[in-house]
Design a protein around this motif. Structure first.
Motif, PDB file in Angstrom:
ATOM      1  N   CYS A   1      -0.050   2.161  -1.130  1.00 51.70           N
ATOM      2  CA  CYS A   1      -0.543   3.203  -2.030  1.00 51.70           C
ATOM      3  C   CYS A   1       0.517   3.589  -3.064  1.00 51.70           C
ATOM      4  O   CYS A   1       0.191   3.796  -4.243  1.00 51.70           O
ATOM      5  CB  CYS A   1      -0.979   4.434  -1.248  1.00 51.70           C
ATOM      6  SG  CYS A   1      -2.506   4.179  -0.315  1.00 51.70           S
ATOM      7  N   ALA A   2       1.778   3.663  -2.636  1.00 49.91           N
ATOM      8  CA  ALA A   2       2.856   3.996  -3.571  1.00 49.91           C
ATOM      9  C   ALA A   2       3.004   2.912  -4.639  1.00 49.91           C
ATOM     10  O   ALA A   2       3.171   3.214  -5.826  1.00 49.91           O
ATOM     11  CB  ALA A   2       4.172   4.183  -2.811  1.00 49.91           C
ATOM     12  N   VAL A   3       2.923   1.648  -4.227  1.00 53.41           N
ATOM     13  CA  VAL A   3       3.010   0.546  -5.194  1.00 53.41           C
ATOM     14  C   VAL A   3       1.831   0.609  -6.151  1.00 53.41           C
ATOM     15  O   VAL A   3       1.991   0.453  -7.368  1.00 53.41           O
ATOM     16  CB  VAL A   3       3.060  -0.827  -4.477  1.00 53.41           C
ATOM     17  CG1 VAL A   3       2.913  -1.968  -5.467  1.00 53.41           C
ATOM     18  CG2 VAL A   3       4.356  -0.968  -3.691  1.00 53.41           C
ATOM     19  N   ALA A   4       0.633   0.856  -5.633  1.00 56.65           N
ATOM     20  CA  ALA A   4      -0.561   0.940  -6.485  1.00 56.65           C
ATOM     21  C   ALA A   4      -0.422   2.090  -7.484  1.00 56.65           C
ATOM     22  O   ALA A   4      -0.766   1.942  -8.660  1.00 56.65           O
ATOM     23  CB  ALA A   4      -1.812   1.117  -5.632  1.00 56.65           C
ATOM     24  N   ASP A   5       0.085   3.229  -7.037  1.00 56.18           N
ATOM     25  CA  ASP A   5       0.285   4.366  -7.941  1.00 56.18           C
ATOM     26  C   ASP A   5       1.310   4.047  -9.013  1.00 56.18           C
ATOM     27  O   ASP A   5       1.120   4.373 -10.184  1.00 56.18           O
ATOM     28  CB  ASP A   5       0.728   5.607  -7.163  1.00 56.18           C
ATOM     29  CG  ASP A   5      -0.397   6.209  -6.330  1.00 56.18           C
ATOM     30  OD1 ASP A   5      -1.587   5.865  -6.579  1.00 56.18           O
ATOM     31  OD2 ASP A   5      -0.098   7.013  -5.425  1.00 56.18           O
TER      32      ASP A   5
ATOM     33  N   GLY B   1     -11.872  -5.501  -4.995  1.00 47.56           N
ATOM     34  CA  GLY B   1     -10.972  -4.346  -4.994  1.00 47.56           C
ATOM     35  C   GLY B   1      -9.551  -4.768  -4.673  1.00 47.56           C
ATOM     36  O   GLY B   1      -9.293  -5.887  -4.222  1.00 47.56           O
ATOM     37  N   LEU B   2      -8.597  -3.876  -4.913  1.00 48.82           N
ATOM     38  CA  LEU B   2      -7.187  -4.200  -4.657  1.00 48.82           C
ATOM     39  C   LEU B   2      -6.941  -4.675  -3.228  1.00 48.82           C
ATOM     40  O   LEU B   2      -6.340  -5.733  -3.029  1.00 48.82           O
ATOM     41  CB  LEU B   2      -6.303  -2.989  -4.977  1.00 48.82           C
ATOM     42  CG  LEU B   2      -6.297  -2.508  -6.427  1.00 48.82           C
ATOM     43  CD1 LEU B   2      -5.403  -1.286  -6.573  1.00 48.82           C
ATOM     44  CD2 LEU B   2      -5.877  -3.606  -7.364  1.00 48.82           C
ATOM     45  N   PRO B   3      -7.370  -3.913  -2.218  1.00 48.41           N
ATOM     46  CA  PRO B   3      -7.123  -4.397  -0.844  1.00 48.41           C
ATOM     47  C   PRO B   3      -7.809  -5.734  -0.565  1.00 48.41           C
ATOM     48  O   PRO B   3      -7.261  -6.573   0.146  1.00 48.41           O
ATOM     49  CB  PRO B   3      -7.700  -3.292   0.040  1.00 48.41           C
ATOM     50  CG  PRO B   3      -7.716  -2.077  -0.821  1.00 48.41           C
ATOM     51  CD  PRO B   3      -7.984  -2.587  -2.213  1.00 48.41           C
ATOM     52  N   GLY B   4      -8.998  -5.947  -1.121  1.00 47.73           N
ATOM     53  CA  GLY B   4      -9.717  -7.201  -0.893  1.00 47.73           C
ATOM     54  C   GLY B   4      -8.988  -8.394  -1.467  1.00 47.73           C
ATOM     55  O   GLY B   4      -8.916  -9.454  -0.842  1.00 47.73           O
ATOM     56  N   ILE B   5      -8.442  -8.240  -2.676  1.00 51.83           N
ATOM     57  CA  ILE B   5      -7.702  -9.347  -3.292  1.00 51.83           C
ATOM     58  C   ILE B   5      -6.433  -9.627  -2.505  1.00 51.83           C
ATOM     59  O   ILE B   5      -6.116 -10.784  -2.201  1.00 51.83           O
ATOM     60  CB  ILE B   5      -7.382  -9.039  -4.767  1.00 51.83           C
ATOM     61  CG1 ILE B   5      -8.672  -8.877  -5.574  1.00 51.83           C
ATOM     62  CG2 ILE B   5      -6.520 -10.153  -5.368  1.00 51.83           C
ATOM     63  CD1 ILE B   5      -8.467  -8.268  -6.946  1.00 51.83           C
ATOM     64  N   ALA B   6      -5.691  -8.568  -2.160  1.00 49.48           N
ATOM     65  CA  ALA B   6      -4.462  -8.751  -1.382  1.00 49.48           C
ATOM     66  C   ALA B   6      -4.774  -9.370  -0.026  1.00 49.48           C
ATOM     67  O   ALA B   6      -4.058 -10.254   0.453  1.00 49.48           O
ATOM     68  CB  ALA B   6      -3.739  -7.412  -1.215  1.00 49.48           C
ATOM     69  N   ASP B   7      -5.868  -8.926   0.595  1.00 50.41           N
ATOM     70  CA  ASP B   7      -6.259  -9.483   1.890  1.00 50.41           C
ATOM     71  C   ASP B   7      -6.640 -10.950   1.756  1.00 50.41           C
ATOM     72  O   ASP B   7      -6.333 -11.768   2.630  1.00 50.41           O
ATOM     73  CB  ASP B   7      -7.426  -8.677   2.471  1.00 50.41           C
ATOM     74  CG  ASP B   7      -7.706  -9.031   3.911  1.00 50.41           C
ATOM     75  OD1 ASP B   7      -6.749  -9.028   4.726  1.00 50.41           O
ATOM     76  OD2 ASP B   7      -8.869  -9.333   4.241  1.00 50.41           O
ATOM     77  N   THR B   8      -7.297 -11.321   0.654  1.00 54.55           N
ATOM     78  CA  THR B   8      -7.652 -12.718   0.419  1.00 54.55           C
ATOM     79  C   THR B   8      -6.395 -13.566   0.296  1.00 54.55           C
ATOM     80  O   THR B   8      -6.309 -14.658   0.863  1.00 54.55           O
ATOM     81  CB  THR B   8      -8.518 -12.853  -0.849  1.00 54.55           C
ATOM     82  OG1 THR B   8      -9.719 -12.103  -0.653  1.00 54.55           O
ATOM     83  CG2 THR B   8      -8.864 -14.309  -1.121  1.00 54.55           C
ATOM     84  N   ILE B   9      -5.398 -13.073  -0.427  1.00 51.81           N
ATOM     85  CA  ILE B   9      -4.124 -13.789  -0.553  1.00 51.81           C
ATOM     86  C   ILE B   9      -3.487 -13.967   0.821  1.00 51.81           C
ATOM     87  O   ILE B   9      -3.054 -15.060   1.184  1.00 51.81           O
ATOM     88  CB  ILE B   9      -3.169 -13.048  -1.512  1.00 51.81           C
ATOM     89  CG1 ILE B   9      -3.721 -13.068  -2.937  1.00 51.81           C
ATOM     90  CG2 ILE B   9      -1.762 -13.656  -1.460  1.00 51.81           C
ATOM     91  CD1 ILE B   9      -3.029 -12.098  -3.880  1.00 51.81           C
ATOM     92  N   THR B  10      -3.466 -12.906   1.591  1.00 51.92           N
ATOM     93  CA  THR B  10      -2.850 -12.961   2.926  1.00 51.92           C
ATOM     94  C   THR B  10      -3.612 -13.919   3.842  1.00 51.92           C
ATOM     95  O   THR B  10      -3.011 -14.761   4.505  1.00 51.92           O
ATOM     96  CB  THR B  10      -2.810 -11.551   3.546  1.00 51.92           C
ATOM     97  OG1 THR B  10      -2.012 -10.715   2.711  1.00 51.92           O
ATOM     98  CG2 THR B  10      -2.221 -11.585   4.948  1.00 51.92           C
TER      99      THR B  10
END
Length: 144
Positions: free
Chosen positions: A37-41, A98-107
């Motif tokens: 959340c801090a990085v996103a902000d 969404g942001l978490p979805g893209i990051a989760d896809t990468i992971t």
């Protein structure tokens, strides 16, 4: 990582963009929601595009199929693996845009496709970040 051919090279990202996108992805991979959340902000709304840029740099080189003279090769089986990954993502109800979805896809792509036997995903993400940072720094040097 397997070597393969990419027909159109991706333009390098800015070093800060590489760092921010991977910081967010690694934080989510480690279940560190506060850091994510801090990085996103700090990064702002452009984080969405940065994550898509990272996803392209992670997925495209791995899924590009080399010429195997018409014979099955390692890359011939990537479609099945990618299909399993997509089903896994859909089963978990991940929102892919969404942001978490893209990051989760990468992971998950890193875990299921790039690492051997679901190895150390965090280590591979650090290696991918280092490669992206190297490319960004080299491009930045030539344009500065």
């Amino acid at each position: 990582m397997p070597e393969n051919t990419i027909t159109v090279p991706l333009a390098p990202m800015e070093p800060d963009d590489v760092a921010g996108a991977f910081a967010y992805t690694r934080a989510l991979q480690a279940d560190d929601i506060d850091t994510a959340c801090a990085v996103a902000d700090d990064t702002g709304p452009e984080l969405h595009q940065l994550l898509l840029d990272v996803a392209a740099r992670v997925i495209i080189p791995i899924t590009a199929v080399d010429d195997c003279d018409g014979e099955p090769c390692t890359h011939s089986f990537l479609a099945a693996a990618l299909g399993r990954l997509l089903l896994e993502l859909l089963c978990h109800g991940v929102c892919l845009d969404g942001l978490p979805g893209i990051a989760d896809t990468i992971t998950r792509f890193t875990e299921n496709i790039i690492t051997e036997d679901h190895g150390d995903v965090a280590d591979v993400l650090r290696q991918l970040e280092a490669a992206g940072m190297k490319q960004a720094m080299e491009a930045h040097r030539t344009t500065a």
